[in-house]
Design a protein around this motif. Sequence first.
Motif, mmCIF file in Angstrom:
data_model
loop_
_atom_site.group_PDB
_atom_site.id
_atom_site.type_symbol
_atom_site.label_atom_id
_atom_site.label_comp_id
_atom_site.label_asym_id
_atom_site.label_seq_id
_atom_site.Cartn_x
_atom_site.Cartn_y
_atom_site.Cartn_z
ATOM 1 N N ALA A 190 0.819 -1.226 0.000
ATOM 2 C CA ALA A 190 0.000 0.000 0.000
ATOM 3 C C ALA A 190 0.847 1.269 0.000
ATOM 4 N N ASP A 191 2.160 1.129 0.188
ATOM 5 C CA ASP A 191 3.044 2.290 0.363
ATOM 6 C C ASP A 191 2.490 3.215 1.456
ATOM 7 N N HIS A 192 2.072 2.573 2.536
ATOM 8 C CA HIS A 192 1.563 3.322 3.694
ATOM 9 C C HIS A 192 2.028 2.575 4.937
ATOM 10 N N HIS A 193 2.716 3.264 5.832
ATOM 11 C CA HIS A 193 3.475 2.576 6.876
ATOM 12 C C HIS A 193 3.049 3.003 8.276
ATOM 13 N N PRO A 194 2.908 2.032 9.165
ATOM 14 C CA PRO A 194 2.536 2.368 10.540
ATOM 15 C C PRO A 194 3.745 2.850 11.345
ATOM 16 N N LEU A 211 -1.354 5.243 13.589
ATOM 17 C CA LEU A 211 -1.606 5.424 12.156
ATOM 18 C C LEU A 211 -1.876 6.888 11.870
ATOM 19 N N THR A 212 -1.132 7.429 10.946
ATOM 20 C CA THR A 212 -1.339 8.800 10.482
ATOM 21 C C THR A 212 -0.791 8.881 9.067
ATOM 22 N N THR A 213 -1.184 9.909 8.352
ATOM 23 C CA THR A 213 -0.701 10.080 6.969
ATOM 24 C C THR A 213 0.135 11.341 6.901
ATOM 25 N N HIS A 214 1.425 11.151 6.767
ATOM 26 C CA HIS A 214 2.334 12.307 6.774
ATOM 27 C C HIS A 214 1.981 13.258 5.635
ATOM 28 N N ASP A 215 1.663 12.670 4.468
ATOM 29 C CA ASP A 215 1.373 13.494 3.294
ATOM 30 C C ASP A 215 0.091 14.317 3.457
ATOM 31 N N ALA A 216 -0.766 13.913 4.396
ATOM 32 C CA ALA A 216 -2.013 14.658 4.638
ATOM 33 C C ALA A 216 -1.922 15.476 5.931
HETATM 34 C C1 LIG Z 1 6.830 8.623 -1.267
HETATM 35 C C2 LIG Z 1 5.889 7.732 -0.515
HETATM 36 O O1 LIG Z 1 4.724 7.493 -1.267
HETATM 37 C C3 LIG Z 1 5.476 8.366 0.778
HETATM 38 O O2 LIG Z 1 6.590 8.754 1.547
HETATM 39 C C4 LIG Z 1 4.551 7.470 1.590
HETATM 40 C C5 LIG Z 1 5.235 6.297 2.255
HETATM 41 N N1 LIG Z 1 4.532 5.823 3.437
HETATM 42 C C6 LIG Z 1 3.733 6.631 4.141
HETATM 43 N N2 LIG Z 1 3.226 6.228 5.293
HETATM 44 C C7 LIG Z 1 2.480 7.037 6.036
HETATM 45 N N3 LIG Z 1 1.992 6.611 7.192
HETATM 46 N N4 LIG Z 1 2.188 8.276 5.625
HETATM 47 C C8 LIG Z 1 2.646 8.774 4.470
HETATM 48 O O3 LIG Z 1 2.359 9.927 4.142
HETATM 49 C C9 LIG Z 1 3.438 7.936 3.666
HETATM 50 N N5 LIG Z 1 3.900 8.329 2.521
#
Ligand SMILES: C[C@H](O)[C@H](O)[C@H]1CNC2=NC(N)=NC(=O)C2=N1
Length: 104
Positions: free
Chosen positions: A64-68, A81-86
């Motif tokens: 999912a390219d989303h990491h805990p 769980l949070t979304t750095h990009d958001a």
């Molecule tokens: C470039 C890559 O898509 C981003 O760094 C991804 C990777 N995993 C991530 N994981 C989480 N939890 N939040 C993100 O914003 C995120 N961004």
Amino acid sequence: MTEQTAQNNRPARLTDAARDALLAELPRWTLRADGLAIETELKFADFNAAFGFMTRVALYADKADHHPEWFNVYNTVRLTLTTHDAKGLSERDAAMARFIEGVV
Ligand SMILES: C[C@H](O)[C@H](O)[C@H]1CNC2=NC(N)=NC(=O)C2=N1
């Protein structure tokens, strides 16, 4: 509005209503004090079970390219769980939490 905002490639932050609905759906999870993440602490039978769980979550995270954010001691796993990009919660956190509830 879809998962991503129209203006860029960043995932959209959940609305307050969507965040509240998610928390109601996930009784094991609580909102972090700053409102930007959800957290839980899970207990397993032993380290083997905890690490097996973490392996399943890691494979999901990679796909999912989303990491805990997580912390493990023996049979305990703490997850954030949070979304750095958001800069807060997004549907990606909701999807990961639902996945976790399916494998825990
Ligand atoms: C470039 C890559 O898509 C981003 O760094 C991804 C990777 N995993 C991530 N994981 C989480 N939890 N939040 C993100 O914003 C995120 N961004």
